[in-house]
Design an enzyme around this catalytic site. Structure first.
Site, PDB file in Angstrom:
ATOM      1  N   GLU A  67       0.817  -1.208   0.000  1.00 14.18           N
ATOM      2  CA  GLU A  67       0.000   0.000   0.000  1.00 14.18           C
ATOM      3  C   GLU A  67       0.854   1.262   0.000  1.00 14.18           C
ATOM      4  O   GLU A  67       0.534   2.235  -0.679  1.00 14.18           O
ATOM      5  CB  GLU A  67      -0.950   0.010   1.198  1.00 14.18           C
ATOM      6  CG  GLU A  67      -2.084  -0.998   1.081  1.00 14.18           C
ATOM      7  CD  GLU A  67      -2.921  -0.793  -0.185  1.00 14.18           C
ATOM      8  OE1 GLU A  67      -2.983   0.350  -0.678  1.00 14.18           O
ATOM      9  OE2 GLU A  67      -3.497  -1.767  -0.678  1.00 14.18           O
ATOM     10  N   TYR A  72      -6.557   6.804   3.776  1.00 11.28           N
ATOM     11  CA  TYR A  72      -6.718   5.750   2.778  1.00 11.28           C
ATOM     12  C   TYR A  72      -5.985   4.458   3.186  1.00 11.28           C
ATOM     13  O   TYR A  72      -6.561   3.371   3.190  1.00 11.28           O
ATOM     14  CB  TYR A  72      -6.216   6.183   1.387  1.00 11.28           C
ATOM     15  CG  TYR A  72      -5.941   4.966   0.544  1.00 11.28           C
ATOM     16  CD1 TYR A  72      -6.993   4.257  -0.025  1.00 11.28           C
ATOM     17  CD2 TYR A  72      -4.652   4.453   0.404  1.00 11.28           C
ATOM     18  CE1 TYR A  72      -6.781   3.073  -0.717  1.00 11.28           C
ATOM     19  CE2 TYR A  72      -4.427   3.279  -0.285  1.00 11.28           C
ATOM     20  CZ  TYR A  72      -5.483   2.602  -0.847  1.00 11.28           C
ATOM     21  OH  TYR A  72      -5.276   1.436  -1.510  1.00 11.28           O
ATOM     22  N   ASP A 103      -9.899   5.542  -2.598  1.00  5.52           N
ATOM     23  CA  ASP A 103      -8.686   5.978  -3.290  1.00  5.52           C
ATOM     24  C   ASP A 103      -9.086   6.645  -4.608  1.00  5.52           C
ATOM     25  O   ASP A 103     -10.267   6.821  -4.894  1.00  5.52           O
ATOM     26  CB  ASP A 103      -7.756   4.791  -3.551  1.00  5.52           C
ATOM     27  CG  ASP A 103      -8.216   3.988  -4.751  1.00  5.52           C
ATOM     28  OD1 ASP A 103      -9.446   3.872  -4.931  1.00  5.52           O
ATOM     29  OD2 ASP A 103      -7.380   3.491  -5.513  1.00  5.52           O
TER      30      ASP A 103
END
Length: 293
Positions: free
Chosen positions: A39, A122, A140
């Site tokens: 991520e 996020y 996102d």
DNA sequence: AACACGTGGAC
DNA sequence: TGTCCAAGTGT
């Protein structure tokens, strides 16, 4: 608003089951640490460029403790050319925090994730959802675009994320945590593969018949010009050149080695000072420069 | 709230 | 060729 959650989530989940990419951080044996690393690397960075670096990282540092045990400069060096190298530094800081505060295990708690360096709204939601199967609105750039089109009927979402977008995303969340987590990754995947920023592949879209943008005849974006980011000649490019010298060197380098990569001395000094302030470069006592210890 | 922060592929 | 864009965060 022409939405009931089921009408959109069901087809998208079915589409995902058939078309999802086989990415290593989605594999059954992927760890929360692997998900977290992916991520961070994927922030503002295409999947294709992340893949090889992610594999190297996970092979070298299979746990947060393994990364935390090394100097942060090693993280910066192994970051390679992914860009935004402060992410590498913060990921190292996160690994240290996880090791010290969470016994070496990536926390599943959203608030605990949010408290880690480099993890914002996020990423906290993404890790809690993807690695721990929790129910969170994961908003996102892909999901924002999908919702803007399918639900709101406009080509692009607003420049800055709004409360309305968060509310909408939450309203679409399936009740079951496991289903919500699958919907989160499926909506992102749809945005990445079909509902793309330019030249969307609407013929392949599982919710074409339910798409408000389609119903309106796919009107072109009408709003303030979306920021075009210049790069050539900026401090950013200068910082990139400077740090690349350190990344590619085996040990500390002298000032002349840095001076040759950027002609404008004023800008070069400013960029170097910035890198030092950020902790990406260490000025040594002997006048040389090195990646941080 | 606006801006800084890397890099390279696609069109 | 230059513009746009890629799973954002921190200040």
């Amino acid at each position: 608003m022409r939405t009931s959650p089921i009408s959109i989530t069901e087809p998208v989940l079915a589409w995902y089951a058939a078309h999802a990419r086989d990415l290593p951080w989605r594999a059954a044996d992927a760890t929360p640490w692997g998900v977290l690393v992916s991520e961070i690397m994927l922030q503002q960075t295409p999947v294709a460029r992340v893949l090889p670096v992610w594999r190297e990282w996970l092979a070298r540092w299979p746990t947060p403790a393994a990364l935390a045990a090394e100097p942060s400069g090693e993280a910066v060096r192994a970051w390679g050319r992914l860009g935004y190298p402060r992410r590498a530094l913060r990921l190292h800081q996160a690994a240290v925090a996880i090791t010290e505060r969470h016994g070496g295990a990536v926390p599943g708690d959203h608030a605990a994730l949010l408290a880690l360096p480099g993890i914002g709204s996020y990423t906290a939601a993404a890790v809690a959802s993807f690695a721990f199967g929790q129910r969170h609105a994961v908003l996102d750039t892909n999901v924002r675009r999908v919702l803007a089109r399918v639900v709101t009927g406009v080509e692009y979402p607003p420049k800055a994320q709004t409360r309305a977008e968060v509310t909408l995303a939450e309203s679409l969340l399936p009740a079951e945590p496991a289903t919500a987590a699958r919907w989160a990754v499926a909506a992102m995947e749809l945005g990445a593969l079909v509902c793309t920023a330019r030249s969307p592949r609407c013929v392949d879209c599982p919710v074409l018949e339910r798409c408000e943008w389609q119903a309106r005849g796919r009107p072109a974006y009408d709003g303030p010009p979306r920021r075009g980011q210049s790069y050539a000649g900026t401090d950013r490019q200068c910082r990139g050149r400077l740090l690349a010298v350190l990344r590619e060197a085996h040990g500390p380098v002298g000032k002349p080695a840095l001076d040759v990569v950027w002609s404008d001395a004023v800008q070069r000094e400013r960029a170097l000072d910035g890198l030092i302030a950020d902790g990406l470069i260490d000025p040594l006592d002997d006048g040389r420069y090195a990646l941080p210890a």
